[in-house]
Motif scaffolding. Structure first.
Motif, short mmCIF file in Angstrom:
data_model
loop_
_atom_site.label_atom_id
_atom_site.label_comp_id
_atom_site.label_asym_id
_atom_site.label_seq_id
_atom_site.Cartn_x
_atom_site.Cartn_y
_atom_site.Cartn_z
N SER A 81 0.83 -1.21 0.00
CA SER A 81 0.00 0.00 0.00
C SER A 81 0.86 1.25 0.00
O SER A 81 1.95 1.27 0.58
CB SER A 81 -0.90 0.03 1.23
N TYR A 82 0.35 2.30 -0.63
CA TYR A 82 0.98 3.62 -0.57
C TYR A 82 0.37 4.30 0.64
O TYR A 82 -0.86 4.40 0.75
CB TYR A 82 0.71 4.41 -1.85
N VAL A 83 1.20 4.77 1.57
CA VAL A 83 0.72 5.31 2.84
C VAL A 83 0.99 6.80 2.94
O VAL A 83 2.13 7.25 2.74
CB VAL A 83 1.39 4.57 4.03
N ILE A 84 -0.07 7.53 3.26
CA ILE A 84 0.04 8.97 3.54
C ILE A 84 -0.41 9.18 4.98
O ILE A 84 -1.56 8.88 5.32
CB ILE A 84 -0.83 9.81 2.59
N THR A 85 0.50 9.66 5.81
CA THR A 85 0.14 9.99 7.19
C THR A 85 -0.22 11.47 7.25
O THR A 85 0.34 12.29 6.53
CB THR A 85 1.30 9.70 8.16
N LEU A 86 -1.16 11.79 8.11
CA LEU A 86 -1.52 13.18 8.35
C LEU A 86 -0.76 13.63 9.59
O LEU A 86 -0.97 13.08 10.68
CB LEU A 86 -3.03 13.33 8.54
N GLU A 87 0.14 14.58 9.38
CA GLU A 87 1.02 15.03 10.45
C GLU A 87 1.20 16.55 10.34
O GLU A 87 1.34 17.08 9.25
CB GLU A 87 2.40 14.37 10.34
N ILE A 88 1.24 17.21 11.48
CA ILE A 88 1.43 18.67 11.50
C ILE A 88 2.70 19.06 10.77
O ILE A 88 2.73 20.06 10.05
CB ILE A 88 1.43 19.20 12.95
N LEU A 89 3.75 18.27 10.90
CA LEU A 89 5.03 18.60 10.27
C LEU A 89 5.17 18.05 8.84
O LEU A 89 6.23 18.15 8.24
CB LEU A 89 6.19 18.11 11.13
N GLY A 90 4.07 17.51 8.30
CA GLY A 90 4.09 17.03 6.93
C GLY A 90 4.08 18.18 5.94
O GLY A 90 4.09 19.37 6.31
N LYS A 91 4.03 17.85 4.67
CA LYS A 91 4.03 18.85 3.61
C LYS A 91 2.61 19.36 3.38
O LYS A 91 1.67 18.57 3.28
CB LYS A 91 4.59 18.25 2.32
N MET A 92 2.47 20.67 3.31
CA MET A 92 1.17 21.26 3.00
C MET A 92 1.00 21.33 1.49
O MET A 92 1.92 21.71 0.77
CB MET A 92 1.06 22.65 3.61
N LEU A 93 -0.18 20.94 1.02
CA LEU A 93 -0.52 20.98 -0.39
C LEU A 93 -1.80 21.77 -0.59
O LEU A 93 -2.68 21.74 0.27
CB LEU A 93 -0.74 19.56 -0.94
N SER A 94 -1.91 22.40 -1.74
CA SER A 94 -3.19 23.00 -2.12
C SER A 94 -4.11 21.86 -2.58
O SER A 94 -3.66 20.73 -2.79
CB SER A 94 -2.99 24.00 -3.26
N SER A 95 -5.38 22.16 -2.76
CA SER A 95 -6.31 21.13 -3.25
C SER A 95 -5.89 20.64 -4.64
O SER A 95 -5.99 19.45 -4.93
CB SER A 95 -7.74 21.69 -3.29
N THR A 96 -5.41 21.54 -5.47
CA THR A 96 -4.95 21.17 -6.80
C THR A 96 -3.72 20.27 -6.72
O THR A 96 -3.60 19.28 -7.47
CB THR A 96 -4.64 22.42 -7.64
N GLU A 97 -2.82 20.57 -5.81
CA GLU A 97 -1.63 19.74 -5.64
C GLU A 97 -1.99 18.36 -5.08
O GLU A 97 -1.41 17.34 -5.48
CB GLU A 97 -0.61 20.42 -4.73
N LEU A 98 -2.97 18.31 -4.18
CA LEU A 98 -3.43 17.02 -3.66
C LEU A 98 -4.07 16.21 -4.78
O LEU A 98 -3.85 15.00 -4.88
CB LEU A 98 -4.41 17.20 -2.50
N ALA A 99 -4.83 16.87 -5.64
CA ALA A 99 -5.43 16.18 -6.79
C ALA A 99 -4.35 15.58 -7.67
O ALA A 99 -4.45 14.43 -8.10
CB ALA A 99 -6.30 17.15 -7.59
N GLN A 100 -3.28 16.34 -7.91
CA GLN A 100 -2.18 15.83 -8.73
C GLN A 100 -1.50 14.65 -8.05
O GLN A 100 -1.14 13.67 -8.68
CB GLN A 100 -1.16 16.93 -9.03
N LYS A 101 -1.34 14.73 -6.73
CA LYS A 101 -0.73 13.63 -5.97
C LYS A 101 -1.57 12.36 -6.12
O LYS A 101 -1.03 11.28 -6.36
CB LYS A 101 -0.61 14.04 -4.49
N LEU A 102 -2.90 12.49 -5.97
CA LEU A 102 -3.77 11.33 -6.14
C LEU A 102 -3.69 10.78 -7.56
O LEU A 102 -3.67 9.55 -7.76
CB LEU A 102 -5.22 11.69 -5.80
#
Length: 169
Positions: A81-102
């Motif tokens: 599995s590809y794992v994305i953790t939600l963490e305060i110190l993680g990378k911030m993305l815009s909604s468009t950048e998150l769409a590209q990541k997905l």
């Protein structure tokens, strides 16, 4: 020409799982999360796995409780599995950048994408270390219940962006 049907079929081959520590208590949050899961059905199969939160009776044992939650989280993840953790110190993305990541993850042929939301004490280091990507929605801290709703909405928004369909801004 862009073929929306092919996009839907291709995306549907990838499952998205949200692993979250704790249960949702408020009906309005449950309702919102369920609504986004329903709206996502043309794009992805999204499931939620709830990990029981450890009851902290002794603050000196908080790290041990976090480790116990972490072990349960890790046991719910497939090795590929590809794992994305939600963490305060993680990378911030815009909604468009998150769409590209997905889109990038989908196009890489991954069968399952897992988002992990920690409990009140956060994520154990071994869970964070398992992450392929660490995502932050804000420097603010949100309840795990509210974060689940925000995450489901953002996955839905990203799906609409990737399908070139309108969604309110």
């Amino acid at each position: 020409m862009f073929n929306k049907l092919n996009l839907f079929c291709y995306n549907f081959s990838m499952n998205i799982k949200i692993i979250a520590v704790g249960k949702i208590k408020e009906d309005y949050v449950k309702s919102a999360v369920n609504e986004y899961i329903k709206r996502l059905s043309p794009y992805y199969r999204l499931t939620v796995t709830e990990i029981p939160a450890e009851q902290i009776n002794d603050e000196s044992l908080a790290e041990k409780y976090k480790e116990t939650e972490g072990d349960k989280i890790l046991s719910a993840i497939k090795p590929d599995s590809y794992v994305i953790t939600l963490e305060i110190l993680g990378k911030m993305l815009s909604s468009t950048e998150l769409a590209q990541k997905l889109k990038d993850i989908t196009n890489s042929g991954v069968g399952e994408l897992v988002f992990i939301i920690g409990g009140a004490n956060g994520l154990h280091k071994k869970v964070s270390d398992r992450a392929d990507f660490k995502l932050s929605f804000s420097k603010l801290t949100f309840t795990h219940q509210l974060m689940r709703m925000i995450l489901a909405e953002q996955i839905y928004r990203a799906s609409k962006i990737n399908a070139h369909e309108p969604y309110h801004r």
